[in-house]
Design a protein around this motif. Sequence first.
Motif, PDB file in Angstrom:
ATOM      1  N   GLU A 165      81.886 -48.425 100.570  1.00  0.00           N
ATOM      2  CA  GLU A 165      80.655 -47.491 100.170  1.00  0.00           C
ATOM      3  C   GLU A 165      80.537 -46.452 101.032  1.00  0.00           C
ATOM      4  O   GLU A 165      80.095 -45.315 100.360  1.00  0.00           O
ATOM      5  N   LYS A 166      80.614 -46.279 102.353  1.00  0.00           N
ATOM      6  CA  LYS A 166      80.453 -45.211 103.069  1.00  0.00           C
ATOM      7  C   LYS A 166      81.586 -44.035 102.735  1.00  0.00           C
ATOM      8  O   LYS A 166      81.131 -42.924 102.873  1.00  0.00           O
ATOM      9  N   LYS A 167      82.748 -44.382 102.421  1.00  0.00           N
ATOM     10  CA  LYS A 167      83.795 -43.449 102.465  1.00  0.00           C
ATOM     11  C   LYS A 167      83.588 -42.707 101.176  1.00  0.00           C
ATOM     12  O   LYS A 167      83.803 -41.448 100.899  1.00  0.00           O
ATOM     13  N   SER A 168      83.134 -43.291 100.240  1.00  0.00           N
ATOM     14  CA  SER A 168      82.949 -42.790  98.710  1.00  0.00           C
ATOM     15  C   SER A 168      81.453 -42.084  98.415  1.00  0.00           C
ATOM     16  O   SER A 168      81.364 -41.564  97.477  1.00  0.00           O
ATOM     17  N   SER A 169      80.719 -42.201  99.417  1.00  0.00           N
ATOM     18  CA  SER A 169      79.132 -41.723  99.386  1.00  0.00           C
ATOM     19  C   SER A 169      79.280 -40.500  98.934  1.00  0.00           C
ATOM     20  O   SER A 169      78.354 -39.942  98.106  1.00  0.00           O
ATOM     21  N   PRO A 170      80.140 -39.479  99.463  1.00  0.00           N
ATOM     22  CA  PRO A 170      79.840 -38.054  99.253  1.00  0.00           C
ATOM     23  C   PRO A 170      80.052 -37.987  97.858  1.00  0.00           C
ATOM     24  O   PRO A 170      79.408 -36.751  97.205  1.00  0.00           O
ATOM     25  N   PHE A 171      80.868 -38.614  96.979  1.00  0.00           N
ATOM     26  CA  PHE A 171      81.073 -38.319  95.585  1.00  0.00           C
ATOM     27  C   PHE A 171      79.628 -38.706  94.968  1.00  0.00           C
ATOM     28  O   PHE A 171      79.184 -38.109  94.064  1.00  0.00           O
ATOM     29  N   ARG A 172      79.024 -39.783  95.243  1.00  0.00           N
ATOM     30  CA  ARG A 172      77.811 -39.995  94.400  1.00  0.00           C
ATOM     31  C   ARG A 172      76.585 -39.043  95.084  1.00  0.00           C
ATOM     32  O   ARG A 172      75.590 -38.801  94.281  1.00  0.00           O
ATOM     33  N   GLU A 173      76.592 -38.741  96.337  1.00  0.00           N
ATOM     34  CA  GLU A 173      75.664 -37.790  96.692  1.00  0.00           C
ATOM     35  C   GLU A 173      75.845 -36.368  95.861  1.00  0.00           C
ATOM     36  O   GLU A 173      74.924 -35.837  95.824  1.00  0.00           O
ATOM     37  N   ALA A 174      77.015 -36.188  95.563  1.00  0.00           N
ATOM     38  CA  ALA A 174      77.319 -34.864  94.926  1.00  0.00           C
ATOM     39  C   ALA A 174      76.761 -34.913  93.423  1.00  0.00           C
ATOM     40  O   ALA A 174      76.148 -34.248  92.713  1.00  0.00           O
ATOM     41  N   ALA A 175      77.011 -36.294  92.928  1.00  0.00           N
ATOM     42  CA  ALA A 175      76.434 -36.722  91.842  1.00  0.00           C
ATOM     43  C   ALA A 175      74.661 -36.449  91.840  1.00  0.00           C
ATOM     44  O   ALA A 175      74.210 -36.017  90.546  1.00  0.00           O
TER      45      ALA A 175
END
Length: 374
Positions: A220-230
């Motif tokens: 979750e934390k590692k991939s969070s930047p992708f969803r923040e970009a979304a």
Amino acid sequence: MKLKTFFVLLLALIAIQRVNAQAKSYILHTVAFYNFENLFDTINDSNIDEEWLPDGAQNWTSKKYNQKLENLARVLSEIGTGSIQDKKNPNSPTLIGGAEIENRGVLEDLVKQPKLASSDYGIVHFDSPDKRGIDVALLYQKKHFKVTSAINIPLIIYKKQMDASAKKKNEADDASDDKSEVELNSERVYTRDQLLVTGFLDGEEINVIVNHWPSRSGGEKKSSPFREAAGALNRKIIDSLVKINPNAKVITMGDLNDGSYNRSVKVALGAKLKKTELKESGDIYNPFEQMAKDGNASLFYRDAGDIFDQIMISQQFTLPDYNSFRYWKAGIYNMPYMIQTVGQYKGYPLRHSINEVGFSDHFPVYIYLIKQIN
């Protein structure tokens, strides 16, 4: 006598006001979102669909595919057909956002199902760059919604965004079996586009964004930047719509792979918990945040429930009058037949297994829009 006459007139006036209040009538429309979970046909395509072929790991035969379509159609035909002012609402959702869709062909098969055919749904779909070949789409009832424009807006993200923010290694896998694909040369992460559709709902212009944000693959934390970009892209789209029309009505919905409390939703998109927090036309209200706080869920993982499937609305839908379409209320559609009743996953959404064609690993969500007509 005069006092008695006064009270008689007062009671008559109150009675007339009550009759007028009871005589009010409304137009009602349901807007829904459903992650269809691997809606693949049985035809070998250029995307990675080998698992979903008759000789693939899922043994995905025409019989299973047709059962999946029938199951989804049953759910979609029923969402929102509850009661309003003690009257039955017979209409299935006017607008349906969908995710995990292989191609336009499976949607054409879906809307032809007996339980949906009479609703005469149109389809807005674009192929996205997602390497699994899963897309988002919008279904709409042609008699109520007239599309004026549609565009798929790419989410451009790169692996370095994940690496730069990830300090912890070996995090647990995420709650989704959806995997993003990385191009080795540029290390771009290929994921779903965001679909923007503008049209007239019974003569009133609204904008709809359909989303399926990047998965939690890798943690979750590692991939969070992708969803923040979304979320930031969603914010940019909404700001652009409001710049063109300060009174723009916007609905953004989808499987966000994040809860209402995560940074992608609360910070990047800026969604609000309460309608009273909305100050400007482009501000977004998320009715599913309170629902999550109350313990509701649209999916489950490792014995924990959450609401990744959300429908959010701009301020214009929350104004106090009902002279044009306004938000009324929201819900999660989780009828007993859609729920696993036995075994380890009792209480979870009844999804597909090798021995049973289920519905989805998500429950659909919906909102009501209402407009006073007298």
